[in-house]
Design an enzyme around this catalytic site. Structure first.
Site: not given
Ligand code: GLN
Length: 495
Positions: A78, A158, A182
């Protein structure tokens, strides 16, 4: 052997050790698949030279009889992980051109264990989002489609690039990070496995910080066994991250017996939300029935503060983000705005940050700064921290009462269409995280396992939540669920 990119980690490892395949062959198959899949926009930076060099070195190690856990296995990383000399932008414009001088601990551990990095994977900017649409590179696309419909779907976020890449067999596995879901949400959206370990299991050193008290790295893989293999390599104490736990890392793979007889699995009533789609209800009930058939005892439990988790998360995460992102000021890293005659340092900060950060990141910085400001600190930030303590206690009480794991849906729906959730209503997007953020707030391990398809033929995931530091036990329960669910669906290749 053909279609080598379609192998999982365990299968490829065994084939490598048996001499049936070489790492160079595996890596070439993945690089070819990646080149054919530009339409998925999963890899934002390809590193074929590094990959081939590492693959050759891995083949030498295997020949010499020294093959560590991930030796010769091609994976994606990532873009949130700093990789030495390789662009690491957290999918943000503000980190344009940033090539770190150092490697994150987790990606270093994977490299040391012989893993072959194929490139960097798309994601939401600074890991803020649930659809991969906040990326400066444009969104990754799910390899799945609804029936004959040509509408493109989100791979989730994400870690959307990681999810798309693993589901489309561009790599054998990928790293993800999970601050509020995410790893687990994108895994559920594309029909793969993703585990977020206990907070502190993996070092956060060298991973671009979003919300430091919530962030954890974890693997995204084609099955539970692969998750066990890769997680073990990623875990461990690191003197460079004082929040990483000084605990022995068990051999997770050896704990996969599939035997869950007598285990107590809790079904939390508060996760039965109003308006929950019937197919999610059914998936959840089916999952509980499968675990029961495998010998577990299913018990109803209550996690009374669940409804406050999402608001608490969307105070705490932006608060920490606003502090973490203060370092991107145009001086030390990446992008700096063109300045006009007479502009001072304030204009330089303002212009740089206005240009370099996308809208969602700007929104989080503003929300975070607001909830931490003198007049509102107690009303928002401190209150959210108290709620967090109550949420953690809900889980502690349930585990103290003898529950071994908790079963919930991973997401409130299957993958949605790209562009379906608009910036005009960010809360709609935030609601996606309703089943996952509790786990981060409480610091617990959580895993998403593909368990069925919706009426349109799209994957659905179930989440299992475990006791702190008991990832081995959690993986074993997930393994039993995986065996019972028998999920084998793959997206048809259209790209
Ligand atoms: N969707 C969540 C956010 O926007 C989690 C993102 C994540 O776990 N990095 O914060």
């Amino acid at each position: 052997m053909s279609d080598l990119n379609k192998l999982g980690l365990a299968e490829a490892r065994d084939a490598l050790r048996a001499g049936d395949v070489t790492s160079v062959e595996l890596t070439e198959a993945c690089l070819k698949a990646i080149d054919e899949a530009d339409a998925l926009n999963a890899f934002v930076h390809k590193t074929p030279e590094i990959a081939m060099e590492r693959a050759k070195a891995a083949d030498e190690r295997i020949k010499g009889g020294d093959a560590p856990s991930m030796c010769g296995l091609p994976i994606g990383i990532k873009d949130l992980f700093c990789t030495k000399g390789v662009p690491s932008q957290a999918a943000s414009g503000i980190l344009e051109g940033f090539k770190p001088e150092y490697e994150s601990t987790v990606s270093q551990q994977l490299a040391d264990a012989g893993a072959v990095m194929l490139g960097k994977l798309n994601m939401d900017e600074f890991a803020m989002g649930s659809s991969n649409e906040t990326s400066v590179y444009g969104n990754a696309v799910s390899p799945w489609r609804c029936g004959n419909d040509d509408a493109q779907l989100t791979p989730g976020g994400s870690s959307g690039g990681s999810a798309a890449a693993v589901a489309a067999d561009l790599c054998l596995a990928a790293t993800g990070t999970d601050t509020g879901g995410s790893i687990r949400q994108p895994a559920a959206f594309v029909g793969i496995t993703g585990i977020k370990p206990t907070y502190g299991r993996c070092s956060r050193w060298g991973i671009v910080a979003f919300a430091s008290s919530l962030d954890q790295a974890g693997p995204m893989t084609k099955n539970v066994r692969d998750a066990a293999i890769m997680l073990e390599t990623m875990c461990g104490h690191d003197a460079k991250d004082s929040t990483s736990a000084d605990l022995a890392v068990p051999n997770f793979e050896a704990m996969l017996t599939g035997d869950i007889k007598g285990k107590k699995i809790g079904i939390p009533k508060e996760y039965r939300m109003d308006g929950m789609p019937a197919e999610i209800e059914k998936l959840w009930a089916d999952g509980a029935a499968m675990l029961k058939d495998a010998g577990a005892e299913i018990v109803d439990i209550s996690l009374p503060h669940t409804k406050y988790a999402l608001p608490a998360y969307y105070v705490i995460a932006p608060a920490e983000a606003s502090s973490n992102l203060a370092r991107y000021d145009g001086v030390r890293y990446g992008h700096r705005a063109q300045l006009a005659q007479g502009d001072g340092i304030t204009e330089m900060y303002e212009k740089t940050r206005a240009e370099g950060f996308g809208h969602e990141v700007q929104r989080r910085v503003m929300v975070g700064t607001y909830v931490l400001s003198a007049g509102f600190y107690d009303a928002y930030y401190n209150r959210a921290r108290k709620v967090r303590t109550l949420i953690k206690k809900d889980f502690e009480d349930v585990f103290a009462a003898g529950v071994d794991a908790i079963l919930t849906p991973a997401t409130p729906s299957a993958a949605f269409g790209l562009g379906e959730m608009t910036e005009a209503d960010p809360v709609q997007m935030y609601l996606n995280d309703v089943f996952t953020v509790t786990v981060n707030l409480a610091g617990l391990p959580g895993i998403s396992v593909p368990a069925g398809l919706d009426t349109q033929g799209l994957p659905l995931g179930l989440q299992l939540i475990g006791r702190p530091w008991e990832e081995g036990d959690l993986l074993n329960t997930a393994y039993a669920l995986e065996n019972a669910a028998g999920f084998v669906a793959k997206p048809g290749k259209w790209w």
